[in-house]
Design an enzyme around this catalytic site. Sequence first.
Site, PDB file in Angstrom:
ATOM      1  CG  ASP A 250      -0.372  -0.087   2.224  1.00 40.50           C
ATOM      2  OD1 ASP A 250       0.395   0.182   3.151  1.00 40.50           O
ATOM      3  OD2 ASP A 250      -0.882  -1.003   2.981  1.00 40.50           O
ATOM      4  CE  LYS A 272      -5.323  -0.888   4.673  1.00 38.46           C
ATOM      5  NZ  LYS A 272      -4.624  -1.234   5.873  1.00 38.46           N
ATOM      6  CG  MET A 385      -2.429   7.114  10.699  1.00 32.44           C
ATOM      7  SD  MET A 385      -3.234   5.926  11.518  1.00 32.44           S
ATOM      8  CE  MET A 385      -2.569   4.929  12.888  1.00 32.44           C
TER       9      MET A 385
HETATM   10  N1  SAH Z   1       2.977   0.299  10.508  1.00 25.94           N
HETATM   11  C1  SAH Z   1       2.969   1.869  10.087  1.00 25.94           C
HETATM   12  C2  SAH Z   1       2.243   2.706  10.858  1.00 25.94           C
HETATM   13  C3  SAH Z   1       1.372   2.630  10.746  1.00 25.94           C
HETATM   14  S1  SAH Z   1       0.294   4.199  10.140  1.00 25.94           S
HETATM   15  C4  SAH Z   1       4.619   1.723  11.864  1.00 25.94           C
HETATM   16  O1  SAH Z   1       5.029   0.990  12.710  1.00 25.94           O
HETATM   17  O2  SAH Z   1       5.465   2.549  11.716  1.00 25.94           O
HETATM   18  C5  SAH Z   1       0.361   5.007   9.916  1.00 25.94           C
HETATM   19  C6  SAH Z   1       1.173   6.387   9.944  1.00 25.94           C
HETATM   20  O3  SAH Z   1       2.314   6.550  10.463  1.00 25.94           O
HETATM   21  C7  SAH Z   1       1.474   7.711   9.065  1.00 25.94           C
HETATM   22  O4  SAH Z   1       0.251   8.094   9.877  1.00 25.94           O
HETATM   23  C8  SAH Z   1       2.477   8.406   9.930  1.00 25.94           C
HETATM   24  O5  SAH Z   1       2.468   9.220  11.249  1.00 25.94           O
HETATM   25  C9  SAH Z   1       3.538   7.426  10.294  1.00 25.94           C
HETATM   26  N2  SAH Z   1       5.174   7.474   9.695  1.00 25.94           N
HETATM   27  C10 SAH Z   1       4.694   6.211   8.906  1.00 25.94           C
HETATM   28  N3  SAH Z   1       5.869   6.730   8.158  1.00 25.94           N
HETATM   29  C11 SAH Z   1       6.158   7.396   8.161  1.00 25.94           C
HETATM   30  C12 SAH Z   1       7.686   7.971   8.480  1.00 25.94           C
HETATM   31  N4  SAH Z   1       8.777   7.792   7.604  1.00 25.94           N
HETATM   32  N5  SAH Z   1       7.787   9.415   8.151  1.00 25.94           N
HETATM   33  C13 SAH Z   1       6.624   9.404   9.466  1.00 25.94           C
HETATM   34  N6  SAH Z   1       5.791   9.000  10.157  1.00 25.94           N
HETATM   35  C14 SAH Z   1       5.478   7.839   9.416  1.00 25.94           C
END
Ligand code: SAH
Length: 477
Positions: A250, A272, A385
């Site tokens: 996604d 998504k 998020m």
């Molecule tokens: N499973 C993922 C999170 C999914 S929820 C994890 O463990 O990181 C999605 C959220 O993750 C985004 O809205 C943001 O807040 C955060 N996120 C994911 N990758 C990111 C990145 N490279 N930089 C900043 N925030 C990130």
Amino acid sequence: MDLLPIFLDVKNEPCLVVGGGPIALRKLENLRRAGARVRLVSPALVPDLARLVAADATLTWFERRFQDEDLLDVRLAIAATDDRRVNRHIAALAKAAKVPVNVADQPEDCSFIMPSVIDRSPVVVAVSTGTASPVLARMIRARLESLVPAGYGRLATLCARYRDRVKERFERQRDRRRFWDRVLQGGVAERVFSGHLDEADAAMERELAAGGNPTDMGEVYLVGAGPGDPDLLTFRALRLMQQADVVVYDRLVAKPIIDMVRRDAEHIYVGKERNKHTMRQEEINALLARLAKEGHRVLRLKGGDPFIFGRGGEEIDTLAAEGVPFQVVPGITAANGCACYAGIPLTHRDCAQSVTFVTGHLKDGTINLNWPQLAQPNQTVVFYMGLVGLRVIVAQLLEHGVSPDMPVALVQQGTTHMQKVYAGTLGSIVARVEQDPPVPPTLIIVGEVVNLRDKLSWFSTIPDPEQGATTPLLPGD
Ligand code: SAH
């Protein structure tokens, strides 16, 4: 080829080591691992070597200097004293007696060299640069370490058990090779790696019964791809990415990571974006189960860690209910990746004894969180998020008593070349973000630890001319 690579059986054979220092110790350990009966000659020993001598009855120590008779009846010899002339003397005698000899740091006196070894017994990989550069050999070895999973030893043992039966089952060598190709890169191997030896045997029996036709059930690999920088993938993630037949991914998975998936794997994008789900979660769950049941090795690639705000639990719940085999590979979650790359330790003895990961997802204009708890001092709170709900987050924290001076960092596209850190306070961050809106995904870190960034920040981004300075790498929040 200057030297002939061979693997020598020295089990229970007498082997001589002369010397009592760290090099003698290293070489002696390899000999012991191969089952040799070592005779050690040295007037003194470093403590680690002395401990070994005390603990290992197959190891005999002669507490004196080398004597010519020491070479009588030995299968091979290692000269590792700190005296070059003694070493050379041992080498000359050994060569005259046709005993293979290795001399530490004197390549010209060696008749064999000891390679750098990756030991996954019974699988052993040996690396040699001849006498050119032992350091280079060690570097190559370190690289190979990451390519040969720890479970390969167990896998080879399983192969040995089935070798005769496979030979009987498939007369033609070509069919045998195909069979082993599939077994070693498919469900049987994966079950061995994840420690399910009984299931591996059962899968092997099914493969044998199917007689070369693929058995019907595939497998799902639920893999965390980390926050963006491909260097942060795990070895296991990379290996599975390179053997999958289908990849389901996604928006949060960075493009350079998708590019590392096996070229001829089928790519299925399931979207998504915020409020714009290309495929509903139940449909994704069902898709994974269907693909695996059709016999595919399905890679479900997720941003960050699959079990942190990743709905990974729901996806494998469906698989478990339908009897589809799966494995889960952790990834570096956004909080870890962004904090490290922004120079913000998430905990600190002085100002943060705990860290909490929460979702700042806005639903009907509110965020349902335990605000009194999140407003407590001496902790760090990380909001996933949270960009759209930033105003609500700030307002709630202030309302529950947090000071407007509390430091806040908002990390945009952390760990990628698009990373940007918006630093401020609860009182200032909203205005800062309104002036210069960040590109999602972004992570919000609230706590005193944010101040440490001034001292600890180390990562800086270099705009990639290929990508263009404003091309988002990780669209979607
Ligand atoms: N499973 C993922 C999170 C999914 S929820 C994890 O463990 O990181 C999605 C959220 O993750 C985004 O809205 C943001 O807040 C955060 N996120 C994911 N990758 C990111 C990145 N490279 N930089 C900043 N925030 C990130």
